[in-house]
Design an enzyme around this catalytic site. Structure first.
Site, short mmCIF file in Angstrom:
data_model
loop_
_atom_site.label_atom_id
_atom_site.label_comp_id
_atom_site.label_asym_id
_atom_site.label_seq_id
_atom_site.Cartn_x
_atom_site.Cartn_y
_atom_site.Cartn_z
N TYR A 292 8.38 4.36 -5.46
CA TYR A 292 6.93 4.54 -5.32
C TYR A 292 6.65 5.69 -4.35
O TYR A 292 5.84 6.58 -4.63
CB TYR A 292 6.33 3.23 -4.81
CG TYR A 292 4.82 3.22 -4.69
CD1 TYR A 292 4.01 3.07 -5.82
CD2 TYR A 292 4.19 3.35 -3.46
CE1 TYR A 292 2.63 3.04 -5.72
CE2 TYR A 292 2.81 3.33 -3.34
CZ TYR A 292 2.04 3.17 -4.48
OH TYR A 292 0.66 3.16 -4.37
N LYS B 11 4.79 9.27 -5.10
CA LYS B 11 3.54 9.62 -4.42
C LYS B 11 3.71 10.88 -3.57
O LYS B 11 2.77 11.66 -3.38
CB LYS B 11 3.05 8.45 -3.57
CG LYS B 11 2.65 7.21 -4.39
CD LYS B 11 1.52 7.52 -5.36
CE LYS B 11 0.99 6.29 -6.07
NZ LYS B 11 -0.09 6.60 -7.01
#
Ligand code: NAI
Length: 251
Positions: A158, A162
């Site tokens: 993640y 990002k």
């Protein structure tokens, strides 16, 4: 005159959570909304959002399409252009997390997070810049996360997706600034949605709260407000930036 009067905005993953709040906020300020959702189970929520947006006096339509699929994104943008005639704002909001310690993370989990969170931003941005270049204006807003800035145990995929969004955002800002196309990212902290629901219980919640100077989770509407700023001419001289909306967690 509203801030986004008669502008056309795309929002990916808007059937719930932050995406839904963004769609409502942009519509409140006059934007027509084309949004996506992915799963069959979101169809009712998507239909209800279309009807709420319509009641606000703007045009609205939902497409069931996977933001991580290049060909599907190409088709979606072509459909939006046909139906709405322009794309002034693109909010790349769709995202998932598949949290796992690196020792246990599978290549499939890694790829899924990359496709939905990062490749989707490439897919959509690549499609919307052509009409934006023709119109000589556009605002692209990519949903990053403070996890992409700070990293977090159990969130390597993640965080990488990002962080990748931030590098992509800055590069697009460099490439397309001369065409009056702006590209910015928002880095939300802990926002109350289905994605963070599980964080609100027990000792973990207190540990999170203690780290947030404003002492609370944020609301999806507060991300909508930041998105409205970046979408509108209020931010006409802002590009390539990462706006942290995190209650001070990222100080
Ligand atoms: P959520 O899980 O409530 O909503 C995510 C939305 O994306 C859903 O509507 C889902 O259907 C959609 N989606 C998932 N996969 C998709 C795909 N392949 N194609 C199209 N749509 C897809 O999550 P939430 O909290 O609203 O998050 C929205 C964005 O904000 C995400 O990118 C997330 O990573 C980011 N974010 C959220 C934070 C939070 O605290 N809630 C913090 C930092 C960033």
């Amino acid at each position: 005159m509203k801030l986004l009067q008669d502008r056309v905005a795309i929002v990916t993953g808007a059937a719930r959570g932050i995406g839904e709040a963004i769609a409502l906020k942009l519509a409140e300020h006059g934007a027509h909304i084309a949004f996506t959702y992915v799963s069959d189970s979101s169809a009712d929520r998507a239909a209800s959002l279309v009807s709420r947006l319509g009641d606000m006096g703007v045009r609205a339509r939902a497409w069931q399409t996977n933001a991580g699929d290049f060909a599907a994104s190409e088709q979606f943008v072509a459909d939006v252009l046909k139906e709405f005639g322009a794309i002034d704002v693109c909010v790349n909001n769709a995202g998932i997390s598949k949290d796992n310690l690196l020792l246990r993370m599978t290549p499939e989990q890694w790829d899924e997070v990359m496709d939905v969170n990062l490749k989707s931003v490439f897919n959509m941005t690549k499609q919307v810049i052509r009409p934006m270049m023709k119109a000589r204006r556009g605002s692209i807003i990519n949903m990053s996360s403070i996890i992409g800035i700070r990293g977090n145990a159990g969130q390597s995929s993640y965080a990488a997706s990002k962080a990748g969004i931030i590098g992509f955002t800055k590069s697009v800002a460099h490439e397309l600034g001369s065409r009056n196309i702006r590209c910015n990212a928002i880095a939300p902290g802990f926002i109350e949605t289905d994605m963070t629901h599980y964080l609100k219980e027990g000792d973990a919640a207190k540990a999170f709260m203690d780290k947030i100077p404003l002492g609370r989770f944020g609301s999806a509407e507060e991300i909508g407000n930041a998105t409205l700023f970046l979408a509108s001419d209020m931010s006409a001289y802002v590009t390539g930036q990462v706006l942290s909306v995190c209650g001070g967690l990222n100080i």
